[in-house]
Design a protein around this motif. Sequence first.
Motif, PDB file in Angstrom:
ATOM      1  N   SER A   1       0.844  -1.195   0.000  1.00  0.00           N
ATOM      2  CA  SER A   1       0.000   0.000   0.000  1.00  0.00           C
ATOM      3  C   SER A   1       0.878   1.243   0.000  1.00  0.00           C
ATOM      4  CB  SER A   1      -0.902  -0.002   1.234  1.00  0.00           C
ATOM      5  OG  SER A   1      -1.697   1.162   1.251  1.00  0.00           O
ATOM      6  N   HIS A   2       0.332   2.331  -0.540  1.00  0.00           N
ATOM      7  CA  HIS A   2       1.048   3.590  -0.436  1.00  0.00           C
ATOM      8  C   HIS A   2       0.467   4.424   0.710  1.00  0.00           C
ATOM      9  CE1 HIS A   2      -2.470   4.344  -2.954  1.00  0.00           C
ATOM     10  NE2 HIS A   2      -2.485   5.512  -2.340  1.00  0.00           N
ATOM     11  N   ASP A   3      -0.562   3.852   1.398  1.00  0.00           N
ATOM     12  CA  ASP A   3      -1.304   4.584   2.423  1.00  0.00           C
ATOM     13  C   ASP A   3      -0.820   4.159   3.818  1.00  0.00           C
ATOM     14  OD1 ASP A   3      -3.146   5.569   4.230  1.00  0.00           O
ATOM     15  OD2 ASP A   3      -4.867   5.229   2.911  1.00  0.00           O
ATOM     16  N   LEU A   4      -0.039   5.024   4.463  1.00  0.00           N
ATOM     17  CA  LEU A   4       0.518   4.658   5.764  1.00  0.00           C
ATOM     18  C   LEU A   4      -0.564   4.540   6.829  1.00  0.00           C
ATOM     19  CD1 LEU A   4       3.853   6.675   5.979  1.00  0.00           C
ATOM     20  CD2 LEU A   4       3.493   4.272   5.470  1.00  0.00           C
ATOM     21  N   GLY A   5      -1.676   5.264   6.656  1.00  0.00           N
ATOM     22  CA  GLY A   5      -2.777   5.158   7.603  1.00  0.00           C
ATOM     23  C   GLY A   5      -3.307   3.738   7.643  1.00  0.00           C
ATOM     24  N   VAL A   6      -3.556   3.153   6.477  1.00  0.00           N
ATOM     25  CA  VAL A   6      -4.042   1.774   6.395  1.00  0.00           C
ATOM     26  C   VAL A   6      -2.983   0.810   6.920  1.00  0.00           C
ATOM     27  CG1 VAL A   6      -4.662  -0.056   4.776  1.00  0.00           C
ATOM     28  CG2 VAL A   6      -5.633   2.230   4.493  1.00  0.00           C
ATOM     29  N   ILE A   7      -1.734   1.076   6.580  1.00  0.00           N
ATOM     30  CA  ILE A   7      -0.650   0.186   7.016  1.00  0.00           C
ATOM     31  C   ILE A   7      -0.566   0.157   8.541  1.00  0.00           C
ATOM     32  CG2 ILE A   7       1.868  -0.009   7.101  1.00  0.00           C
ATOM     33  CD1 ILE A   7       1.899   0.742   4.144  1.00  0.00           C
ATOM     34  N   ARG A   8      -0.677   1.342   9.155  1.00  0.00           N
ATOM     35  CA  ARG A   8      -0.582   1.376  10.612  1.00  0.00           C
ATOM     36  C   ARG A   8      -1.724   0.580  11.232  1.00  0.00           C
ATOM     37  NH1 ARG A   8      -0.538   6.763  14.172  1.00  0.00           N
ATOM     38  NH2 ARG A   8      -2.691   6.703  13.447  1.00  0.00           N
ATOM     39  N   ALA A   9      -2.878   0.568  10.558  1.00  0.00           N
ATOM     40  CA  ALA A   9      -4.041  -0.130  11.115  1.00  0.00           C
ATOM     41  C   ALA A   9      -3.922  -1.647  11.018  1.00  0.00           C
ATOM     42  CB  ALA A   9      -5.308   0.331  10.405  1.00  0.00           C
ATOM     43  N   VAL A  10      -3.215  -2.164  10.022  1.00  0.00           N
ATOM     44  CA  VAL A  10      -3.239  -3.623   9.836  1.00  0.00           C
ATOM     45  C   VAL A  10      -1.878  -4.316   9.927  1.00  0.00           C
ATOM     46  CG1 VAL A  10      -5.317  -3.543   8.410  1.00  0.00           C
ATOM     47  CG2 VAL A  10      -3.074  -3.485   7.313  1.00  0.00           C
TER      48      VAL A  10
ATOM     49  N   GLY B   1      10.979  -1.819   9.887  1.00  0.00           N
ATOM     50  CA  GLY B   1      10.860  -2.018  11.331  1.00  0.00           C
ATOM     51  C   GLY B   1       9.418  -2.219  11.730  1.00  0.00           C
ATOM     52  N   GLU B   2       9.168  -2.150  13.027  1.00  0.00           N
ATOM     53  CA  GLU B   2       7.824  -2.302  13.564  1.00  0.00           C
ATOM     54  C   GLU B   2       6.970  -1.165  13.005  1.00  0.00           C
ATOM     55  OE1 GLU B   2       4.532  -2.206  16.075  1.00  0.00           O
ATOM     56  OE2 GLU B   2       6.127  -0.862  16.750  1.00  0.00           O
ATOM     57  N   ALA B   3       5.764  -1.486  12.509  1.00  0.00           N
ATOM     58  CA  ALA B   3       4.997  -0.511  11.726  1.00  0.00           C
ATOM     59  C   ALA B   3       4.725   0.783  12.495  1.00  0.00           C
ATOM     60  CB  ALA B   3       3.678  -1.140  11.261  1.00  0.00           C
ATOM     61  N   ARG B   4       4.174   0.672  13.699  1.00  0.00           N
ATOM     62  CA  ARG B   4       3.830   1.883  14.443  1.00  0.00           C
ATOM     63  C   ARG B   4       5.066   2.712  14.757  1.00  0.00           C
ATOM     64  NH1 ARG B   4      -1.245   2.179  16.752  1.00  0.00           N
ATOM     65  NH2 ARG B   4      -2.551   0.490  16.000  1.00  0.00           N
ATOM     66  N   ALA B   5       6.154   2.042  15.109  1.00  0.00           N
ATOM     67  CA  ALA B   5       7.377   2.765  15.463  1.00  0.00           C
ATOM     68  C   ALA B   5       7.929   3.523  14.257  1.00  0.00           C
ATOM     69  CB  ALA B   5       8.429   1.789  16.003  1.00  0.00           C
ATOM     70  N   VAL B   6       7.953   2.845  13.103  1.00  0.00           N
ATOM     71  CA  VAL B   6       8.506   3.491  11.904  1.00  0.00           C
ATOM     72  C   VAL B   6       7.636   4.687  11.503  1.00  0.00           C
ATOM     73  CG1 VAL B   6       8.887   3.196   9.422  1.00  0.00           C
ATOM     74  CG2 VAL B   6       9.688   1.450  11.031  1.00  0.00           C
ATOM     75  N   ILE B   7       6.311   4.501  11.566  1.00  0.00           N
ATOM     76  CA  ILE B   7       5.417   5.578  11.126  1.00  0.00           C
ATOM     77  C   ILE B   7       5.450   6.745  12.129  1.00  0.00           C
ATOM     78  CG2 ILE B   7       2.994   6.155  10.684  1.00  0.00           C
ATOM     79  CD1 ILE B   7       2.731   3.268   9.556  1.00  0.00           C
ATOM     80  N   ALA B   8       5.615   6.432  13.406  1.00  0.00           N
ATOM     81  CA  ALA B   8       5.673   7.493  14.411  1.00  0.00           C
ATOM     82  C   ALA B   8       6.970   8.293  14.299  1.00  0.00           C
ATOM     83  CB  ALA B   8       5.552   6.883  15.816  1.00  0.00           C
ATOM     84  N   ASN B   9       8.027   7.622  13.890  1.00  0.00           N
ATOM     85  CA  ASN B   9       9.324   8.301  13.874  1.00  0.00           C
ATOM     86  C   ASN B   9      10.178   7.823  12.711  1.00  0.00           C
ATOM     87  OD1 ASN B   9      11.514   9.814  14.580  1.00  0.00           O
ATOM     88  ND2 ASN B   9      12.199   8.420  16.213  1.00  0.00           N
ATOM     89  N   PRO B  10       9.816   8.205  11.492  1.00  0.00           N
ATOM     90  CA  PRO B  10      10.567   7.725  10.326  1.00  0.00           C
ATOM     91  C   PRO B  10      11.982   8.296  10.310  1.00  0.00           C
ATOM     92  CG  PRO B  10       8.967   9.385   9.679  1.00  0.00           C
ATOM     93  CD  PRO B  10       8.730   9.135  11.125  1.00  0.00           C
ATOM     94  N   GLN B  11      12.919   7.478   9.864  1.00  0.00           N
ATOM     95  CA  GLN B  11      14.317   7.899   9.832  1.00  0.00           C
ATOM     96  C   GLN B  11      14.732   8.353   8.430  1.00  0.00           C
ATOM     97  OE1 GLN B  11      16.220   8.013  12.734  1.00  0.00           O
ATOM     98  NE2 GLN B  11      14.180   7.609  13.566  1.00  0.00           N
ATOM     99  N   SER B  12      14.234   7.669   7.412  1.00  0.00           N
ATOM    100  CA  SER B  12      14.669   7.980   6.050  1.00  0.00           C
ATOM    101  C   SER B  12      13.922   9.185   5.503  1.00  0.00           C
ATOM    102  CB  SER B  12      14.396   6.779   5.146  1.00  0.00           C
ATOM    103  OG  SER B  12      13.010   6.540   5.090  1.00  0.00           O
ATOM    104  N   ALA B  13      14.515   9.823   4.507  1.00  0.00           N
ATOM    105  CA  ALA B  13      13.881  10.985   3.877  1.00  0.00           C
ATOM    106  C   ALA B  13      12.541  10.585   3.263  1.00  0.00           C
ATOM    107  CB  ALA B  13      14.805  11.556   2.796  1.00  0.00           C
ATOM    108  N   ILE B  14      12.506   9.408   2.591  1.00  0.00           N
ATOM    109  CA  ILE B  14      11.265   8.993   1.931  1.00  0.00           C
ATOM    110  C   ILE B  14      10.201   8.640   2.970  1.00  0.00           C
ATOM    111  CG2 ILE B  14      11.825   6.525   1.700  1.00  0.00           C
ATOM    112  CD1 ILE B  14      10.324   8.598  -1.109  1.00  0.00           C
ATOM    113  N   GLY B  15      10.631   8.054   4.082  1.00  0.00           N
ATOM    114  CA  GLY B  15       9.699   7.746   5.170  1.00  0.00           C
ATOM    115  C   GLY B  15       9.076   9.018   5.719  1.00  0.00           C
ATOM    116  N   LYS B  16       9.899  10.040   5.940  1.00  0.00           N
ATOM    117  CA  LYS B  16       9.387  11.325   6.444  1.00  0.00           C
ATOM    118  C   LYS B  16       8.414  11.938   5.441  1.00  0.00           C
ATOM    119  CE  LYS B  16      13.241  12.494   9.433  1.00  0.00           C
ATOM    120  NZ  LYS B  16      14.684  12.477   9.291  1.00  0.00           N
ATOM    121  N   ALA B  17       8.775  11.853   4.158  1.00  0.00           N
ATOM    122  CA  ALA B  17       7.902  12.439   3.124  1.00  0.00           C
ATOM    123  C   ALA B  17       6.558  11.716   3.078  1.00  0.00           C
ATOM    124  CB  ALA B  17       8.593  12.371   1.762  1.00  0.00           C
TER     125      ALA B  17
END
Lengths: 260, 276
Positions: free
Chosen positions: A206-215, A231-247
Amino acid sequence: MNAPVLAVSNLAKHYRRGGQPFPAVDDVSFSIGPAETLALAGPSGSGKSTIARLVLRLIEPDVGRVEFEGADFLALSGAALRARRARFQMVFQDPLSAFNPRATVARVLDDPLRIHGLASRTERPRRIAALLERVGLEAGLAVRAIHEISGGQRQRVAIARAIATRPSLIVLDEAVSALDVSVRGQILKLLLDLQRQERIAYLFISHDLGVIRAVAHRVVILDAGRIAESGEARAVIANPQSAIGKALVAATPRLNRTRP
Amino acid sequence: MSRLWRFFRTPEAIAGALILALLVAMAVAAPLIFPGDPQAIAGPALLPPFQDWSLPLGTDRLGRDVTAELFHGARTSLAVGLAAAAAALFIGAVVGTLAGFAGGLVDEVLMRVTDAFQTVPSFLLALAFVSIVGPSLGVVVGAIALGAWTGPARVARAEVLSIRERDYVAGARVIGMYPLEIAFREVLPNALPPVLALSSVIVAAAILTEAALSFLGLGDPNRVTWGGMIAEGRAVLRTAPFLSIVPGIALVLTVLGVYLAGEGVVESSAVRRSLS
Ligand SMILES: Nc1ncnc2c1ncn2[C@@H]1O[C@H](COP(=O)(O)OP(=O)(O)O)[C@@H](O)[C@H]1O
Ligand SMILES: [Mg+2]
């Protein structure tokens, strides 16, 4: 931890663009445990669908290893590969183009049962009815043509077809992206129920992080065919390290609002 | 219903349908109206048309009833035209599907064979085939199909190339379907509409080829054919031109009717849309 259902290592696939080879998938490794959901996230063109097609042997990789249920999946061919596919299924994004336009619901569900010899001809109508009920549809829907039913119903039929052969892993390539928000919630709930009851693992694209965090339990974020972070989905989404993750996080407004 | 309505909107389609209906009626009625042998002698030789109302189109050189021959000839034309076109469409669809779906070496070989057949003029091919095997209805049908399947094969292949990339073909592989079943059960039926759109042209060409073969004396000798009637009439072209003109007109009208009706069907159906 249990042995992984799917273990992918150093997977790569190059395509040509303007005469130059470019990597659509570049040195990608990950694994999925039983009853686990691993999400593949990334912008459009980052190689998510190519990875799905590679691990399912719809296209062949340039290099890399794909181990499914402990055996080398790339070494299989012919009848052995077709038989193994019963355990490794897929649901596509567009539930209309994923089915033969001439098919009926019954035929779509009959095929996997017939091909893998899971039920006799006389037994199959009953199995089809049970599958439809399993995904929250009425058994009477079997006689309808695929193009007659709604998008949400179609995606439920696609899921019924995928679970017909009792797989251990289902690839879901943007399987809820084309659906209305309300229908999307119901389908996600169905997927979670099935996972809990049948211990199916999901490769959830998915390109939708909201859906990813839910499932998803874990997430792999891709950028131009390479893994940017995981990494662990909630942790990565709460605190992304990479530039693309932040974007990606910044581009998902629902996440920003709900974040503390 | 609405499709039928759309079909009858253009005057060309109506004209085509009328001609075809007449042709089919002639073909079906031939053994009822003219139960005897159409090649038997029915009256004085070379009776002109519209003289004797029991022989409305007169008689030929041997005193055979031209009307009876015309009706029985419609039967042959229609049967050969339809059978040859069906065979050509069938062979073309199968070859095109195999080539497009398998790709690689299979595609390469099948398309070379198609090229080879397309290079030889189809009439020469039919001529050679009938000359070698000998004239009979089945051989004539085969000979015509032999020169007509390449067009459908190319169209089918092009359509299959685009269909095989669709998700549902990938889905069929994922559930473990056998490749030949995917090709013929999932892909082929969806590749058919543009192939079937060729049928009117192929039927028309097949009817003309059959007439040409008969004209050259390579038709089935036990059947009346319009081509054979034209050839017969040639010997007395100056004194009794109607003997060639009557079957000639029937032939032209038939080919025109088949073509117009076919265009009407294509125009009125979704085929046109999927072609563009
Ligand atoms: N068959 C193909 N031929 C050439 N390039 C392709 C092909 N399939 C995918 N690509 C390219 O590979 C890249 C990754 O595509 P894809 O895996 O579909 O991305 P995603 O699913 O993440 O949007 C894109 O740049 C795409 O254009
Ligand atoms: Mg994609």
